[in-house]
Write an enzyme that holds these catalytic residues in place. Sequence first.
Site, short mmCIF file in Angstrom:
data_model
loop_
_atom_site.label_atom_id
_atom_site.label_comp_id
_atom_site.label_asym_id
_atom_site.label_seq_id
_atom_site.Cartn_x
_atom_site.Cartn_y
_atom_site.Cartn_z
N HIS A 131 38.30 48.97 38.14
CA HIS A 131 38.71 49.39 39.47
C HIS A 131 39.38 48.24 40.24
O HIS A 131 40.21 48.48 41.11
CB HIS A 131 37.54 49.96 40.27
CG HIS A 131 37.99 50.69 41.48
ND1 HIS A 131 38.53 51.96 41.42
CD2 HIS A 131 38.02 50.33 42.78
CE1 HIS A 131 38.86 52.35 42.64
NE2 HIS A 131 38.57 51.38 43.49
N TYR A 166 42.29 50.39 51.26
CA TYR A 166 42.80 49.31 50.41
C TYR A 166 43.81 48.43 51.13
O TYR A 166 44.28 47.44 50.59
CB TYR A 166 43.48 49.89 49.16
CG TYR A 166 42.54 50.61 48.23
CD1 TYR A 166 41.99 49.96 47.14
CD2 TYR A 166 42.21 51.94 48.43
CE1 TYR A 166 41.14 50.62 46.27
CE2 TYR A 166 41.36 52.61 47.57
CZ TYR A 166 40.83 51.94 46.50
OH TYR A 166 39.98 52.59 45.64
#
Length: 194
Positions: A131, A166
């Site tokens: 990830h 993000y």
Amino acid sequence: ALAPGELRALFAACDASTARGARDAALLALLYGAGLRRSEAVRVAPRDFDLANGVLRVTGKGDRQRAIPLAPGVPEAVERWLRARGDGPGPLLLRVRKGGAPAREGLGGQAVLMILRRLARRGGVAPFSPHDARRSFISDLLDAGADLSTVQQLAGHAQVTTTARYDRRGEHARRRAVGLLHVPLGDEKKPPGA
């Protein structure tokens, strides 16, 4: 997220002269260069690629399908692995036997993690997860100026708020964005002939 120097070290740790190294480079290219989830990467099949046009079709969470334009370098990494892998059926990413020949069994999620740990050791990079490569894909696109909606579609996020988590651009990016506007106060000099 992975720094550019770390990514270079990880790819350098993939011995391109071996089937295992070609497979590992293809895996890393799919995680970072296409932003795939670990589960997506292990399900991708050669038929999912349109390498001539640089596009990968992926079925993600919730069986949502998306077409991902591949970053430069990803098609080359996949083609190098396909030459070693052969054109047999099954998933793209296969196990590699101790003798160096590709097996017919695909990788599992745990195998992906172990491969990345091995590459991190070889490349002198701190341990990272699959990830983290995906996070780097998303963050690097946003840092480069890609809009949030486009990155959301590439990442296969159902909600733009997931993609926004993000975003690490911060205050500097907001100031730069506002600097693109001009408020016409009306007291500016008018150009001749206006």
